[in-house]
Design a protein around this motif. Structure first.
Motif: not given
Length: 411
Positions: A267-269, A364-371, A391-393, A398-401
């Motif tokens: 349920d995280g951002p 952008l305001a990106v929370p540090e607990d963002t996936t 941003h502190g992630l 951070i996943h990519y395709e």
């Protein structure tokens, strides 16, 4: 983990092998295709062989794997291996094919490095290869088992049910089973392989993300026609064929769904960042969120050449509008470019921030607990990843395709 006798040998020879990997992989593919020319026509992407992208990707993966073996012996690069294993599963690769690859790859190492490849060096690099190969074989076996099929038994008959022109040189294809039964399940973000027979008789395979949420009776893919840019990047064989021939009723060979860029069910951002045709897995994720977790915070980012080139532009805005805690941010290189809808006034995306130029997430305001999930050209994803790290992630969040050979590790 490398054996005690092989670890120092690999560590000492890694610089020489790494410096020659481009030559090694070029010789490897040439020797393998000389022995098995049908592989280039039925399994490998001819365009990626012609432009060198597949050789570069293989070199990067081998170098990354060997480096981790000697620098972090207690770890295994599962993210890299998982991406390769899913791609292999979507092609129907089986364990016996690794013997052919290993013979030619290690033979190329010996031929390129010459007398430097002593019996001890050859044995050490044989160990590196089979550590990597056996890890992939095990992962692919689990993927086949999870799909409920035997190893490599991934192909099924499907047909085009509907075609929609979505943007300049981009069309979506709705796929259905000829027997009318529902299509199989998949995870938001996964892709399928599509196999077509070209005019010269060659069978070529390409991967396309499923671009709607799971649970429907049909699947949908979106195909961008790859135009020739220069002699090194000719027109896409499969995309051009599909654009010319894909109409309702056309039969296609389609694989089961695979891919490890899948939406987590926490349920995280979230942050979903795409560029160009990389929008397709993000549409599946957003569609799924709208039906299952509409309150989840989501930052949606998309970059494109112009509104006319932005596939599923209005659909993206509509999906974002169904998520009350979502924000939509669009960047166009040519914001004033021609809009795709013929004769329509320039539309405004609901609640969207539309800017001109390259995507820039630093403001952008990106929370540090963002996936975060990224899909698009490599340069776009690397730039966005770098901004997200500032941003502190966490790098692990951070996943990519990548559509095509994964060149990230070779850059």
């Amino acid at each position: 983990m490398l054996s005690r006798q092989s670890a120092p040998i690999v560590r000492s020879t890694l610089p020489a092998v790494g410096a020659s990997l481009g030559t090694i992989t070029e010789l490897f593919y040439r020797r393998m295709f000389e022995e098995r020319p049908e592989l280039l026509r039925t399994l490998f992407n001819r365009a990626n062989q012609a432009n060198g992208a597949q050789r570069e990707a293989l070199a990067g993966a081998v170098a990354a794997f060997a480096t981790m073996l000697v620098e972090r012996p207690d770890e295994r690069p599962d993210a890299v291996l998982g991406r390769i294993a899913n791609k292999h599963a979507s092609l129907g690769i089986t364990a016996d094919q690794y013997t052919l690859v290993g013979r030619h790859l290690l033979g190329a190492v010996a031929e390129v490095l010459g007398d430097a490849v002593t019996p001890a060096v050859a044995a050490a690099w044989d160990e590196v290869y089979w550590l990597m190969a056996n890890a992939l074989i095990a992962m692919e076996a689990r993927l086949y088992a999870d799909a409920g099929v035997g190893d490599g038994i991934v192909w099924q008959d499907m047909e085009v049910a509907e075609r929609v022109d979505e943007a300049v040189d981009t069309a979506s294809l709705v796929l259905r089973r000829p027997d009318g039964l529902p299509t199989g399940s998949f995870l938001p973000g996964q892709y399928v392989s599509v196999k077509v027979e070209l005019p010269d008789g060659a069978q070529q395979i390409r991967q396309y993300s499923l671009s709607t949420a799971p649970g429907r009776k049909t699947w949908r893919i979106t195909v961008k026609r790859e135009r020739a840019a220069d002699d090194r990047t000719p027109e896409g064989e499969v995309s051009a064929w599909l654009h010319a021939h894909a109409r309702p009723g056309l039969p296609l060979k389609v694989s089961l769904p695979f891919g490890d860029l899948v939406l987590n069910e926490e349920d995280g951002p979230l942050l979903l960042a795409s560029a160009g045709i990389g929008i397709t897995p993000m549409l599946s994720m957003l569609d799924h969120l709208a039906g299952t977790s509409p309150e989840r915070p989501v930052i949606v980012i998309h970059a494109d050449r112009s509104p006319a080139h932005h596939a599923h532009r209005l659909e993206l805005a509509e999906l974002a509008s169904r998520l009350p805690n979502a924000s939509l941010h669009l960047w166009y290189e040519n914001k004033a470019g021609e809009w795709y809808e013929s004769g329509a006034d320039e539309p405004t995306e609901p609640e969207a921030h539309v800017r001109e130029g390259w995507a820039d997430v630093t403001g952008l305001a990106v929370p540090e607990d963002t996936t975060a999930y990224l899909c698009g050209p490599l340069s776009f994803m690397q730039a966005v990843r770098g901004d997200l790290l500032t941003h502190g992630l966490s790098p692990a969040a951070i996943h990519y395709e990548v559509f095509g050979p994964d060149l990230w590790l070779s850059k």
